[in-house]
Write a protein that holds these residues in place. Structure first.
Motif, PDB file in Angstrom:
ATOM      1  N   GLY A   1       0.798  -1.224   0.000  1.00 41.59           N
ATOM      2  CA  GLY A   1       0.000   0.000   0.000  1.00 41.59           C
ATOM      3  C   GLY A   1       0.821   1.260   0.000  1.00 41.59           C
ATOM      4  O   GLY A   1       0.276   2.365  -0.005  1.00 41.59           O
TER       5      GLY A   1
ATOM      6  N   HIS B   1       4.322   3.670  -1.483  1.00 39.28           N
ATOM      7  CA  HIS B   1       4.892   4.034  -2.791  1.00 39.28           C
ATOM      8  C   HIS B   1       6.172   3.263  -3.082  1.00 39.28           C
ATOM      9  O   HIS B   1       6.690   3.312  -4.185  1.00 39.28           O
ATOM     10  CB  HIS B   1       5.174   5.540  -2.840  1.00 39.28           C
TER      11      HIS B   1
ATOM     12  N   THR C   1       0.386 -10.505  -8.224  1.00 34.00           N
ATOM     13  CA  THR C   1       1.194  -9.362  -8.654  1.00 34.00           C
ATOM     14  C   THR C   1       1.960  -9.696  -9.926  1.00 34.00           C
ATOM     15  O   THR C   1       2.054  -8.867 -10.844  1.00 34.00           O
ATOM     16  CB  THR C   1       2.175  -8.940  -7.537  1.00 34.00           C
TER      17      THR C   1
ATOM     18  N   LYS D   1      -0.317  -9.413 -12.783  1.00 37.04           N
ATOM     19  CA  LYS D   1      -0.596  -8.009 -13.096  1.00 37.04           C
ATOM     20  C   LYS D   1       0.582  -7.354 -13.816  1.00 37.04           C
ATOM     21  O   LYS D   1       0.388  -6.542 -14.723  1.00 37.04           O
ATOM     22  CB  LYS D   1      -0.943  -7.240 -11.810  1.00 37.04           C
TER      23      LYS D   1
ATOM     24  N   ASP E   1      -1.685  -1.878 -13.018  1.00 39.81           N
ATOM     25  CA  ASP E   1      -1.159  -1.089 -11.908  1.00 39.81           C
ATOM     26  C   ASP E   1      -1.047  -1.975 -10.666  1.00 39.81           C
ATOM     27  O   ASP E   1      -2.066  -2.325 -10.051  1.00 39.81           O
ATOM     28  CB  ASP E   1      -2.089   0.102 -11.651  1.00 39.81           C
TER      29      ASP E   1
ATOM     30  N   ALA F   1       0.131  -1.173  -7.823  1.00 39.98           N
ATOM     31  CA  ALA F   1      -0.104  -0.427  -6.581  1.00 39.98           C
ATOM     32  C   ALA F   1      -1.590  -0.308  -6.265  1.00 39.98           C
ATOM     33  O   ALA F   1      -1.971  -0.056  -5.130  1.00 39.98           O
ATOM     34  CB  ALA F   1       0.521   0.966  -6.681  1.00 39.98           C
ATOM     35  N   GLU F   2      -2.431  -0.509  -7.270  1.00 40.70           N
ATOM     36  CA  GLU F   2      -3.882  -0.384  -7.101  1.00 40.70           C
ATOM     37  C   GLU F   2      -4.487  -1.750  -6.819  1.00 40.70           C
ATOM     38  O   GLU F   2      -4.436  -2.647  -7.654  1.00 40.70           O
ATOM     39  CB  GLU F   2      -4.513   0.225  -8.364  1.00 40.70           C
ATOM     40  N   ARG F   3      -5.085  -1.893  -5.618  1.00 44.64           N
ATOM     41  CA  ARG F   3      -5.668  -3.179  -5.226  1.00 44.64           C
ATOM     42  C   ARG F   3      -7.129  -3.052  -4.815  1.00 44.64           C
ATOM     43  O   ARG F   3      -7.705  -3.984  -4.278  1.00 44.64           O
ATOM     44  CB  ARG F   3      -4.855  -3.790  -4.083  1.00 44.64           C
ATOM     45  N   ARG F   4      -7.728  -1.860  -5.036  1.00 45.06           N
ATOM     46  CA  ARG F   4      -9.085  -1.620  -4.539  1.00 45.06           C
ATOM     47  C   ARG F   4     -10.150  -1.664  -5.634  1.00 45.06           C
ATOM     48  O   ARG F   4     -11.342  -1.742  -5.337  1.00 45.06           O
ATOM     49  CB  ARG F   4      -9.150  -0.251  -3.850  1.00 45.06           C
ATOM     50  N   VAL F   5      -9.759  -1.560  -6.903  1.00 44.32           N
ATOM     51  CA  VAL F   5     -10.740  -1.512  -7.988  1.00 44.32           C
ATOM     52  C   VAL F   5     -10.452  -2.635  -8.984  1.00 44.32           C
ATOM     53  O   VAL F   5      -9.308  -3.084  -9.112  1.00 44.32           O
ATOM     54  CB  VAL F   5     -10.717  -0.147  -8.722  1.00 44.32           C
TER      55      VAL F   5
ATOM     56  N   GLN G   1      -9.570  -4.456 -12.447  1.00 47.33           N
ATOM     57  CA  GLN G   1      -8.717  -4.071 -13.573  1.00 47.33           C
ATOM     58  C   GLN G   1      -8.796  -5.147 -14.655  1.00 47.33           C
ATOM     59  O   GLN G   1      -8.990  -6.323 -14.354  1.00 47.33           O
ATOM     60  CB  GLN G   1      -7.252  -3.911 -13.144  1.00 47.33           C
TER      61      GLN G   1
ATOM     62  N   GLU H   1      -6.779 -10.239  -4.260  1.00 47.79           N
ATOM     63  CA  GLU H   1      -7.296 -10.068  -5.616  1.00 47.79           C
ATOM     64  C   GLU H   1      -7.490 -11.417  -6.306  1.00 47.79           C
ATOM     65  O   GLU H   1      -6.579 -12.250  -6.338  1.00 47.79           O
ATOM     66  CB  GLU H   1      -6.345  -9.191  -6.430  1.00 47.79           C
TER      67      GLU H   1
END
Length: 574
Positions: free
Chosen positions: A173, A175, A243, A246, A252, A254-258, A260, A286
């Motif tokens: 979560g 950077h 990961t 992905k 992305d 870094a993005e795990r909430r929406v 893809q 995910e």
């Protein structure tokens, strides 16, 4: 400098004469695609060693003798068994990030590129005979060869990998994604995913499922329409595996909430394979599903779809009409798109312009304009269809008629001189007419435009290696409305399960079809607002073979089981 031809090299080495060279070249004309060296060996002019030495000179490679070669176990782990067998290569040394492999097919230049892409190493080829490579595959990857089970067992015992996975997930979560990317690129994770992907492609699977749960991480493969579970990898590697997927799909990390969506493009065994990747956030991580789109196994030939000869003749006649609507119906995964691709492939000539709008475009077809649906920016089926009509098409494929608006535009397109192909989710051919009417399409427009409906299902075929006779239960016979008198002289079969079919008893799938060609009697019934039962009775009077009848023919012919036909024709109708 131009590469010398192998025939010339063999002649310079004194293995064949000029007359023999001409004889092989002449024979090669009658065997397109077959290699010069293989033909010369088959004709008894040379042996495999001669071909190997000639290839080594042609490509500037070192010849190695693998008969008594000893290969370190840690070198063999760089290449999994499915990959070694697929590419016919053996890893023989690894140093400074370069993997040296023995191959018998140096002329397949794509193999080195594909191995480099899969493994992330530089690849240095050497050459050995095919006989030596096959013997080495048995020796090094036989009973003790690496499998998914063994690989997962090693990963579970790898304490260092477990700590790296926990550290990477903790930073997911933030950077700082360095450790996350390093984990995704680590050798064990790459090796496991490569093995799962290659097994899926080899077994002609349609989907790969990577599913996180609270206490475990499942990998399931859908082959022949049914999901099979593999040995689950360690739960702490769920994040690393998703990961890595992905990263391969250029998503992305870094993005795990929406959710893809992405695509992985691979070249396996010389032919392109696309993986359509869907990532979905869940309570425990995910979930990733990869749809395997392998053009080499999709049937773009109408003759290979599975239609009976008479039905195929009638269907071909209908799709060549200048205008009208042809619908292919059935549940999700019943092969509707494949059938329509086969039809478009036959109609794809220089004289006609073909345009499709699909959600999404699954296979690129040369010579056909294909437009993807994207509802998020307003590109719906209806909107795309409006735009397509301004592109001067002759034949149009609408991926699916989902609403009245799309149906109305399809009708208008056919009335203005276009042939329109599309799909609907209905149980059988007669109920498709009722569905169109329920959508709000006026009966007079249905009769004016609808030319034919093809309803279809896919059933698994009994494995030919372990097929045996059996007797079904009375409950199954009752499901198909069969009496003891009906089956007095009939035979039923099932697959016992064997290594060839992964002990499932099934290998491959075939279609069940119900073809309704709209004639004057059917048009009159539609105008009168006839019910589905009335339409079905009229279709039967006109000689339409039902899905049940098509299933019975496959059962009695030993192609499939009674359970498969019940599952696809009775359960779906309920």
């Amino acid at each position: 400098m131009a590469m010398r031809r192998i025939g010339q090299i063999l002649m310079d080495q004194g293995h064949i004469t000029e007359g023999q060279l001409e004889a092989v070249l002449e024979e090669q004309q009658t065997r397109p695609g077959e290699l010069f060296g293989n033909i010369a060996v088959a004709m008894g002019m040379i042996n495999e060693d001669h071909v190997t030495k000639a290839l080594a000179e042609q490509f500037g490679l070192q010849v190695i003798n693998m008969t008594d070669m000893v290969i370190a176990p840690d070198v063999l782990t760089h290449l999994t068994q499915p990959m070694a067998e697929l590419y016919m290569v053996i890893p023989i040394a690894f140093k400074d990030g370069t993997l040296t492999v023995a191959t018998c097919n140096p002329q397949k230049l794509s193999v080195i590129d594909e191995l480099r892409s899969f493994l992330g190493y530089e690849i240095r080829p050497c050459i050995a005979t095919e006989q030596e490579i096959r013997a080495a595959l048995d020796r090094f990857y036989g009973a003790s060869g690496e499998s998914v089970e063994r690989l997962i067992d090693d990963m579970e015992k790898d304490v260092k990998l477990a700590k790296a996975a926990e550290a990477a997930e903790a930073k997911a979560g933030t950077h700082d994604l360095t450790s996350v990317e390093a984990l995704a690129e680590s050798a064990p994770v790459r090796k496991l995913l490569n093995m799962v992907l290659l097994l899926g492609i080899r077994d002609h699977a349609s989907d790969l499922h990577f599913e996180p749960f609270e206490t475990e991480f499942k990998i399931r493969i859908r082959a022949d329409g049914v999901l099979y579970e593999m040995v689950p990898p360690p739960r702490h590697l769920a994040f690393a595996i998703t990961t890595r997927l992905k990263v391969m799909a250029d998503l992305d990390i870094a993005e795990r909430r929406v959710p893809q969506d992405g695509r992985i493009r691979l070249t396996v065994g010389g032919h392109p394979v696309d993986l359509r990747v869907s990532v979905l956030p869940t309570m425990f991580g995910e979930s990733v599903v990869c749809r395997i789109l392998d053009r080499s196994v999709v049937m773009l030939d109408m003759g290979m779809v599975g239609l009976e000869p008479d039905m195929l003749r009638d269907f071909r006649k209908v799709i060549r009409r200048p205008n009208g609507i042809v619908l292919v119906t059935g549940p999700t995964g019943s092969g509707k798109t494949t059938t329509l691709y086969g039809a478009l492939n036959e109609l794809n000539t220089i004289e006609d312009k073909l345009i499709t709008t699909e959600d999404p475009v699954e296979y690129d077809m040369e010579g056909i304009i294909q437009m993807p649906i994207d509802a998020s920016i307003g590109n719906t089926f209806a909107q795309c269809l409006r735009s397509i009509l301004r592109q001067d098409p002759d034949k149009i494929l609408v991926g699916e008629i989902r609403d009245l608006e799309t149906a109305e535009i399809a009708v208008q397109a056919s009335l203005t001189g276009h042939m329109v192909f599309s799909t609907l989710h209905t149980n059988d051919a007669p109920s498709t007419i009722t569905r169109l009417r329920d959508m709000g399409v006026p009966p007079f427009l249905i009769t004016a435009t609808l030319e034919a409906i093809l309803a279809q299902r896919l059933v698994r075929k009994i494995c030919e290696h372990c097929r045996e006779e059996t007797m079904p239960s009375m409950e199954l016979l009752a499901d198909l409305e069969l009496t003891p008198d009906d089956i007095a002289d009939k035979h039923f079969y099932r697959g016992a399960g064997c290594p060839a079919c992964n002990n499932t008893g099934f290998k491959g799938r075939t279609g069940l079809f119900e073809f309704l060609e709209v004639n004057e009697e059917i048009r009159e019934l539609i105008n009168q607002g006839a019910s589905t039962e009335q339409l079905r009775s009229a279709c039967n009077r006109n000689g339409m073979k039902s899905l049940r009848d098509a299933g019975l023919e496959k059962i009695y012919g030993g192609v499939t089981t009674i359970e498969e036909v019940v599952r696809e024709t009775v359960a779906h109708m309920a």
